[in-house]
Structures are given as structure tokens and as C-alpha cells.
Design a protein around this motif. Structure first.
Motif, mmCIF file in Angstrom:
data_model
loop_
_atom_site.group_PDB
_atom_site.id
_atom_site.type_symbol
_atom_site.label_atom_id
_atom_site.label_comp_id
_atom_site.label_asym_id
_atom_site.label_seq_id
_atom_site.Cartn_x
_atom_site.Cartn_y
_atom_site.Cartn_z
ATOM 1 N N ASN A 67 1.081 7.849 9.582
ATOM 2 C CA ASN A 67 1.217 6.545 8.952
ATOM 3 C C ASN A 67 -0.142 5.708 9.438
ATOM 4 O O ASN A 67 -0.605 5.738 10.392
ATOM 5 N N VAL A 114 1.942 0.492 10.320
ATOM 6 C CA VAL A 114 3.493 0.814 9.929
ATOM 7 C C VAL A 114 3.977 1.372 11.341
ATOM 8 O O VAL A 114 3.659 2.203 11.762
ATOM 9 N N ASP A 173 0.830 -1.076 -0.103
ATOM 10 C CA ASP A 173 -0.012 -0.271 0.026
ATOM 11 C C ASP A 173 1.035 1.321 0.016
ATOM 12 O O ASP A 173 0.695 2.449 0.737
ATOM 13 N N GLY A 174 2.003 1.216 -0.788
ATOM 14 C CA GLY A 174 2.946 2.415 -0.756
ATOM 15 C C GLY A 174 3.680 2.674 0.107
ATOM 16 O O GLY A 174 4.503 3.558 0.353
ATOM 17 N N PHE A 175 3.972 1.514 1.020
ATOM 18 C CA PHE A 175 5.012 1.543 2.047
ATOM 19 C C PHE A 175 6.024 0.529 1.856
ATOM 20 O O PHE A 175 5.775 -0.755 1.225
ATOM 21 N N SER A 202 7.026 5.439 3.911
ATOM 22 C CA SER A 202 6.303 5.638 2.689
ATOM 23 C C SER A 202 7.052 5.986 1.584
ATOM 24 O O SER A 202 7.997 6.749 1.697
ATOM 25 N N GLU A 203 6.619 5.688 0.550
ATOM 26 C CA GLU A 203 7.435 5.654 -0.520
ATOM 27 C C GLU A 203 7.143 6.986 -1.314
ATOM 28 O O GLU A 203 8.247 7.545 -1.713
ATOM 29 N N GLU A 204 6.343 7.589 -0.881
ATOM 30 C CA GLU A 204 6.000 8.933 -1.354
ATOM 31 C C GLU A 204 6.865 9.891 -0.598
ATOM 32 O O GLU A 204 7.442 10.771 -1.102
#
Length: 469
Positions: A430, A434, A114-116, A445-447
Motif C-alpha cells: 500500500n 495507508v 486515491d482508491g482507498f 484498497s477499494e480494489e
């Protein structure tokens, strides 16, 4: 290049190299690089894990075209040459704390969800280090002047004693300015002094307190403690957060449940040692020698600003001094309490020692200073700090968060001039699954990593425009 062009180029680099960046992070996370001094060897002074992770990081840097050097397993570095030998430095660390219990993800592999990115080191500090290393690679391809060499230093001993930096600085000159991607944004320009001490009672004759153990580390508010004392269980009241149990033969076990917290933020915790000290004093579970020690200890553990022991102070950069009593135990008929203080520039270590020694002298005990780190400060209006802050603001549009100081310690304090600079943005919440650094299910977070990457590229480009002579 204009700032907008640099940001656009950084975003394009990330989009084109995202999979490679994640793969580089994964190569490091797969190595359990915790300190193991029992297995230390030539080329692996902190054990095989840190040495292996250091070698892998240097291999990644070489694969990106940088000249890399391994300094006997203590530390390594990779250089992007500039027009001069004057350096802008970045330092990250390849060692990690042990996985510990409580994980629902595999700690030593990167799991994407989920983007992490989940795994030990994804946040502290393998993920940020690879992001910053790729920022250096991106800088290499920009049409900007590079009067200064960029040196990326890879540490292998940050989580314990920072002996890697000591080794490095004995052999190499400091960069003109350095930052570490191992803290919070926007930019930390100062770190409080660090002071550890040990309070030891005189030899206790005919003790009432037979055992007293509390805390797991000097630099944390103790979350648990237990004492074994001589007493009449029928005459003792129960108390909040305490368990009072009779063991027979006039012995009583007292167990306390507090709330642990890092010594940099002691107001978040509740001292289990204090809970027991208060109870022992209130119920007369001590002889005179023990009472004098406990009354001193109570002064220490009851006020996290140091006012109880006469060292309360504050300054304009760091705010108030903090202090915790981290651990307590009995050794050879001596009660021994440790303390950890994070102190500002308005007091000296000698003044702390004098105040504590005055108190221990009064009870026939001793005080010993066991660790000292002087406060580290780069003024918030220094040009380098302003460049970092401006890069953060330009990329994020965030003008609310300002440069700050901390009570903890990073690599930055070990060098002549430096700062800690991201990647964490603690105001962003988060998902509950996480975890943070040092805890189970560590993730990032990848973002956040992408935003940090763009910030680093812009900051590096604009540091190159400064006069660092």
C-alpha cells in the motif's frame, strides 16, 4: 451456473451497488465501538459503542431483506434461508480498538482517497464484514442451489475477550462450516495454541532493583523498559539502546529502547526487558535472589523459540513454538514477569507448565498459567479449505500463495470447524500513507474489497455444492 457466470454476476453486483456498500461501511465506521465495560448496561454488555454498532449492522442486514436477531447486545445474526437448517456461517466483528494517536485522517468517518477507504474499522473488521454481507445478498440472486442456510454472525467483543462467541455458542449450534473475513488471503486453516503465564520471584530481601517496569502487553515484545537500581553511576558503562543516568544518592535509572512486535511474530522485535536484564547481570546490579530470577528471565527473553526455557518444538502444520516475555514489574517485593507462547500440536500446555515450574521451583519462585487456548486446526486438504483456496485462485489467478497457519487468533478457532479467509493480501504494498489494522490511518484498497467480494460470492456458491452432512 458456471464459475465464470458467478464471477461475472458478482462483478455486476459490485458495480451496481458500490456506493451502497461504501455507505454501509461508513455507517459503521462512524460509531466508535470500542469496549467500555464501565458503561456496560443491559443490552450493551461491552459498552454503548459495540452495542450501537451491532444494532446498526443488524439494521443494515434487515434493510437487505434478511431476518435479523439481536442477542441482548452480545452478538447478533442474520439468515439467508436454505433448503435445510444446516448452516454455512460467516462471522465478522463490529467492535474496534481505540483510535489512538497519530491519525492524519478522521478516524471515525470514511474518507475516500486515491482508491482507498480510510477510517478505523475499514480493514478490521467493519469493511470486510459489509463486503461479505453483500456477498450473501448477491448469492441470494444467483441461479444456484442453496441446500444450506447462510448465517452471518455479527460479533461485538472480538478485540478483547471474545465473550460474544461464548455467549452465542452456549445458545446456538455451530454452523457446519464457518469463515471469518478478518485475516489474510488465501486461507488460514489453523491457529497455534495460546498460552500465557506469570513468573513470580520469592520475596526479595534487601533489594538492589527498586523498580523494574517494561512492556505494555503480555502478548507483545516489549519496546520499552526502565529500571531503578542502587549503584555507582561512575562505575557503570554506557550501552547500545540503553540510557544510564545517575539520580544521586547512589541511585541509577536505566532506560531501554527496544522494538515492539506482536507475540505471533516475535522475530520482528527486540525486547527492551532483555536489554536491561542483560545489563543488570553483566554489571552486578542485583543481589543473589535477584540474580537467580534475572538468570531465569534471561533464558525466557533471549530465545523466541522457547529453547532457553526448554520448550522448543515444532510440527508440520504450525512450525516452531514462539515465546515472548511481555511485561515485567515489581509488586510487594516480588519481581513478576509475564510470558506469551504460541504453541504447535507437538507440545501440551501441561508440558509447558511442567518445564516452567521446574525453573521457578529452583529459585523458590512460582509459575502460574493465566490463559490457555488449545491449537485450532482444520487439515489443509479438507474439502471446505480447498473450496476457499480454489475460489481465491480462480478469481485472482494467483497460484503462488497457499493455505497457511498463524500464531495469532481469530473467531475461527472458537468454532468446531472454520477458517479465516481474507480480506488482506499482505504481499500487495500500500502507499506509505495507508496504515494497517490497529494503527493510525487504518485503510483498505477499494480494489481489494471488490476482489474479496467476488471471491466470497464464488466461495459461498461452491460451499453450497458440498456434502456437509
Amino acid at each position: 451456473m458456471k464459475r465464470e457466470e458467478i464471477v461475472a454476476a458478482a462483478e455486476s453486483y459490485w458495480d451496481a451497488n458500490r456506493d451502497a456498500i461504501v455507505a454501509d461501511i461508513a455507517k459503521l465506521v462512524e460509531i466508535p465501538s470500542t469496549e467500555d465495560l464501565a458503561a456496560a448496561a443491559p443490552g450493551a454488555p461491552y459498552g454503548p459503542g459495540p452495542a450501537q454498532a451491532l444494532a446498526k449492522a443488524l439494521e443494515i442486514a434487515e434493510g437487505m431483506g434478511f431476518s435479523a436477531t439481536n442477542c441482548e447486545g452480545h452478538v447478533g445474526f442474520a439468515d439467508l434461508p436454505g433448503d435445510t437448517e444446516t448452516q454455512i456461517g460467516i462471522i465478522g466483528h463490529m467492535d474496534v480498538v481505540p483510535a489512538g494517536p497519530g491519525w492524519t485522517f478522521e478516524p471515525f468517518q470514511v474518507t475516500e482517497k486515491d482508491g482507498f477507504l480510510m477510517g478505523r474499522g475499514c480493514l478490521d473488521d467493519k469493511g470486510p464484514s459489509m463486503v461479505a454481507l453483500h456477498a450473501v445478498k448477491c448469492l441470494e440472486g444467483l441461479n444456484v442451489a442453496r441446500p444450506y442456510t447462510v448465517r452471518f454472525i455479527f460479533g461485538a467483543n472480538e478485540e478483547t475477550s471474545m465473550a460474544d462467541v461464548t455467549y452465542y455458542r452456549e445458545r446456538y449450534a455451530d454452523p457446519a462450516f464457518l469463515f471469518t473475513p478478518d485475516a489474510d488471503f488465501p486461507v488460514c486453516y489453523g491457529e497455534k495454541g495460546g498460552f500465557d503465564g506469570r513468573i513470580t520471584s520469592p520475596t526479595i530481601i534487601d533489594p538492589v532493583i527498586l523498580e523494574f517496569d517494561g512492556g505494555g502487553a503480555t502478548n507483545a515484545v516489549p519496546g520499552s523498559a526502565t529500571a531503578l537500581v542502587r549503584g555507582d553511576i561512575d562505575a557503570l558503562p554506557q550501552a547500545d539502546r540503553l540510557t544510564i543516568a545517575g539520580l544521586g544518592d547512589g541511585l541509577v535509572r536505566i532506560t531501554a529502547e527496544g522494538v515492539t512486535a506482536h507475540a505471533a511474530w516475535p522475530e520482528r522485535g527486540m525486547s527492551a526487558i532483555k536489554l536491561i536484564v542483560d545489563y543488570l547481570l553483566e554489571n552486578g546490579l542485583c543481589n543473589q535472589q535477584e540474580r537467580e530470577f534475572l538468570e531465569l528471565d534471561q533464558k525466557l527473553v533471549s530465545a523466541t523459540d522457547g529453547s532457553g526455557v526448554g520448550i522448543a518444538t515444532a510440527d508440520e502444520y504450525f512450525g516452531p513454538l514462539t515465546v515472548v516475555g511481555g511485561t515485567i514489574h515489581i509488586d510487594n517485593c516480588h519481581l513478576i514477569q509475564t510470558m506469551d507462547s504460541r504453541f504447535p500440536t507437538s507440545i501440551t500446555a501441561d508440558e509447558i507448565i511442567a518445564a516452567m515450574t521446574k525453573l521457578t521451583d529452583a529459585i523458590g519462585g512460582t509459575f502460574e498459567n493465566t490463559l490457555l487456548m488449545e491449537p485450532f486446526l482444520v487439515k489443509p486438504d479438507d474439502k471446505e479449505i480447498q473450496v476457499l483456496q480454489d475460489a481465491f485462485q480462480f478469481v485472482t489467478g494467483d497460484t503462488e500463495h497457499k493455505p497457511f497457519t498463524i500464531g495469532g487468533g481469530t473467531y475461527a478457532r472458537e468454532f468446531a470447524k472454520g477458517a479465516s479467509f481474507g480480506v488482506n493480501m499482505p504481499w500487495i504494498e500500500n502507499p506509505q500513507w495507508v496504515g494497517g489494522e490497529h494503527g493510525p490511518d487504518e485503510g483498505v484498497s477499494e480494489e481489494l474489497l471488490k476482489t474479496s467480494f467476488v471471491i466470497y460470492v464464488l466461495a459461498l456458491a461452491e460451499l453450497q455444492a458440498l456434502d456437509l452432512s
